[in-house]
Design a protein around this motif. Structure first.
Motif, PDB file in Angstrom:
ATOM      1  N   TYR A 109       0.449  -3.483  -1.297  1.00 44.93           N
ATOM      2  CA  TYR A 109       1.821  -3.051  -1.575  1.00 44.93           C
ATOM      3  C   TYR A 109       2.010  -1.622  -1.082  1.00 44.93           C
ATOM      4  CZ  TYR A 109       5.573  -1.224  -4.666  1.00 44.93           C
ATOM      5  OH  TYR A 109       6.688  -0.602  -5.184  1.00 44.93           O
ATOM      6  N   LYS A 110       3.131  -1.348  -0.418  1.00 41.40           N
ATOM      7  CA  LYS A 110       3.500   0.008  -0.050  1.00 41.40           C
ATOM      8  C   LYS A 110       5.011   0.150  -0.177  1.00 41.40           C
ATOM      9  CE  LYS A 110       3.504   3.551   3.576  1.00 41.40           C
ATOM     10  NZ  LYS A 110       3.138   3.899   4.983  1.00 41.40           N
ATOM     11  N   ASN A 111       5.403   0.985  -1.129  1.00 38.70           N
ATOM     12  CA  ASN A 111       6.816   1.326  -1.315  1.00 38.70           C
ATOM     13  C   ASN A 111       7.723   0.090  -1.374  1.00 38.70           C
ATOM     14  OD1 ASN A 111       6.055   4.029  -1.231  1.00 38.70           O
ATOM     15  ND2 ASN A 111       6.437   4.191   0.971  1.00 38.70           N
ATOM     16  N   GLY A 112       7.263  -0.930  -2.064  1.00 36.78           N
ATOM     17  CA  GLY A 112       8.106  -2.099  -2.269  1.00 36.78           C
ATOM     18  C   GLY A 112       7.834  -3.266  -1.348  1.00 36.78           C
ATOM     19  N   ALA A 113       7.130  -3.048  -0.248  1.00 34.60           N
ATOM     20  CA  ALA A 113       6.811  -4.125   0.695  1.00 34.60           C
ATOM     21  C   ALA A 113       5.367  -4.579   0.491  1.00 34.60           C
ATOM     22  CB  ALA A 113       7.007  -3.659   2.130  1.00 34.60           C
ATOM     23  N   THR A 114       5.100  -5.887   0.626  1.00 31.72           N
ATOM     24  CA  THR A 114       3.761  -6.423   0.438  1.00 31.72           C
ATOM     25  C   THR A 114       3.263  -7.140   1.680  1.00 31.72           C
ATOM     26  OG1 THR A 114       4.679  -8.452  -0.524  1.00 31.72           O
ATOM     27  CG2 THR A 114       4.037  -6.696  -2.043  1.00 31.72           C
ATOM     28  N   THR A 115       1.938  -7.044   1.902  1.00 27.69           N
ATOM     29  CA  THR A 115       1.282  -7.684   3.043  1.00 27.69           C
ATOM     30  C   THR A 115       0.017  -8.376   2.544  1.00 27.69           C
ATOM     31  OG1 THR A 115       2.046  -5.891   4.474  1.00 27.69           O
ATOM     32  CG2 THR A 115       0.324  -7.327   5.340  1.00 27.69           C
ATOM     33  N   PRO A 116      -0.249  -9.625   2.917  1.00 28.65           N
ATOM     34  CA  PRO A 116      -1.497 -10.287   2.520  1.00 28.65           C
ATOM     35  C   PRO A 116      -2.704  -9.587   3.131  1.00 28.65           C
ATOM     36  CG  PRO A 116       0.128 -11.879   3.301  1.00 28.65           C
ATOM     37  CD  PRO A 116       0.650 -10.526   3.664  1.00 28.65           C
ATOM     38  N   ILE A 117      -3.824  -9.592   2.402  1.00 30.03           N
ATOM     39  CA  ILE A 117      -5.081  -9.030   2.881  1.00 30.03           C
ATOM     40  C   ILE A 117      -5.978 -10.176   3.307  1.00 30.03           C
ATOM     41  CG2 ILE A 117      -7.048  -7.564   2.320  1.00 30.03           C
ATOM     42  CD1 ILE A 117      -5.327  -6.357   0.080  1.00 30.03           C
ATOM     43  N   SER A 118      -6.497 -10.105   4.526  1.00 27.96           N
ATOM     44  CA  SER A 118      -7.256 -11.228   5.072  1.00 27.96           C
ATOM     45  C   SER A 118      -8.653 -11.326   4.468  1.00 27.96           C
ATOM     46  CB  SER A 118      -7.370 -11.085   6.600  1.00 27.96           C
ATOM     47  OG  SER A 118      -8.127  -9.941   6.941  1.00 27.96           O
TER      48      SER A 118
END
Length: 321
Positions: free
Chosen positions: A120-129
């Motif tokens: 998570y960064k400042n409201g946005a999320t990215t899956p971690i591989s």
């Protein structure tokens, strides 16, 4: 020199002492010692003065970051269960499901978190591989480094099909894996000094199932205990000249300085060291002793508010004012 933000485990909200008067202040002049954890509920201490974390301390504190402000990562259970970041008495809800820890960090007003295999960064999320179990996080420049562990595809040693032993210490950079240990191991913590990446944890020693405390520097492993001990590293702090680690040996809280161990409690006391922070020549270690919060300064246990309530300190950060 690039500064790093260490996520140790846990903290939030400022306030006045719940006990009325401040305890005797053992801390260094012109400095602030932040503690976070659980003492009859989510708790934060600033130079020994206690405040409840969240709404009446109902947060299970799991991580803390200290930058311009204090961030707490944790979990609130019950009917309205949620993973949260607490900052300046403001709650950010990350999600309502998923296991594992809620890890937080902040730099230059950018807020980061890791939870439920998401970055998570400042409201946005990215899956971690290829992520398994994230345990700690640190920042270096614009990059996020995550310590943790993951299982392979096999069972080792044939102890039990219900006891998976193929667990390996791992480091991720941003969303991708950059290091994986080749022997059975677990990474509990991460610290970045200059451009060097340190992980701390343990090796699994079979067939005894004892753990060998160790740390890794840029992937090179350094073992701190022998095979006849059960030990692990739970926190690291690195300076220009020394490597400090905190953890446990045979149910006793310890810290190491350049590989030399100092025991923090009596032999008949069960204790653990969860976090370590160094300011000048002063070494702060936080954890628990006989299921109650404990903090040691230079090996001497200190008095803090609410230490008579069951729980533990997850994180300590000492900073100059």
């Amino acid at each position: 020199m690039k500064d790093c933000i260490l996520i140790a485990i846990a903290l939030c909200l400022f306030g006045c002492s719940e006990d009325g008067a401040d305890p005797v202040n053992p801390w260094i002049p012109d400095s602030t010692v932040h503690l976070a954890g659980n003492a009859g509920g989510g708790s934060y201490w600033r130079n020994g003065v206690h405040s409840a974390v969240g709404d009446n301390g109902n947060v299970w504190v799991q991580s803390m970051s200290v930058d311009a402000s204090v961030l707490i990562g944790g979990y609130i259970g019950g009917m309205d269960a949620r993973r949260v970041i607490l900052q300046n008495q403001r709650e950010t809800i990350l999600g309502t499901d998923g296991g594992g820890l809620t890890l937080v960090a902040c730099r230059d007003n950018n807020v980061f978190a890791v939870y439920n295999r998401l970055l998570y960064k400042n409201g946005a999320t990215t899956p971690i591989s290829n992520i398994g179990w994230p345990t700690a996080m640190a920042l270096l420049g614009d990059d996020v480094y995550i310590a943790g562990s993951s299982q392979g595809n096999e069972y080792a040693w044939g102890v039990s099909t219900f006891y998976p032993l193929d667990t390996y210490a791992i480091c991720w950079k941003n969303e991708s894996e950059i290091f994986r240990e080749t022997v059975n191991s677990y990474a509990n913590t991460i610290f970045i000094h200059e451009d060097d990446i340190y992980l701390g944890g343990h090796l699994n020693h079979y067939p005894s199932l004892d753990r060998i405390a160790c740390y890794w520097k840029n992937g090179q492993r350094f073992e701190l205990t022998e095979k006849d001990q059960d030990a692990e590293v739970r926190s690291l702090f690195v300076t220009d000249t020394h490597v400090y680690a905190a953890g446990v040996i045979n149910d006793q809280a310890v810290y190491w300085k350049d590989g030399v161990a100092t025991t923090l409690s009596n032999w008949n006391t069960n204790s653990v060291a969860n976090s370590i922070s160094v300011l000048g020549t002063d070494v702060y270690v936080a954890g628990s002793e006989d299921k109650y919060p404990a903090v040691w300064q230079n090996g001497v246990k200190q008095n803090i508010a609410n230490q008579d309530k069951q729980g533990e300190i997850k994180c300590v950060v000492a900073v100059s004012n």
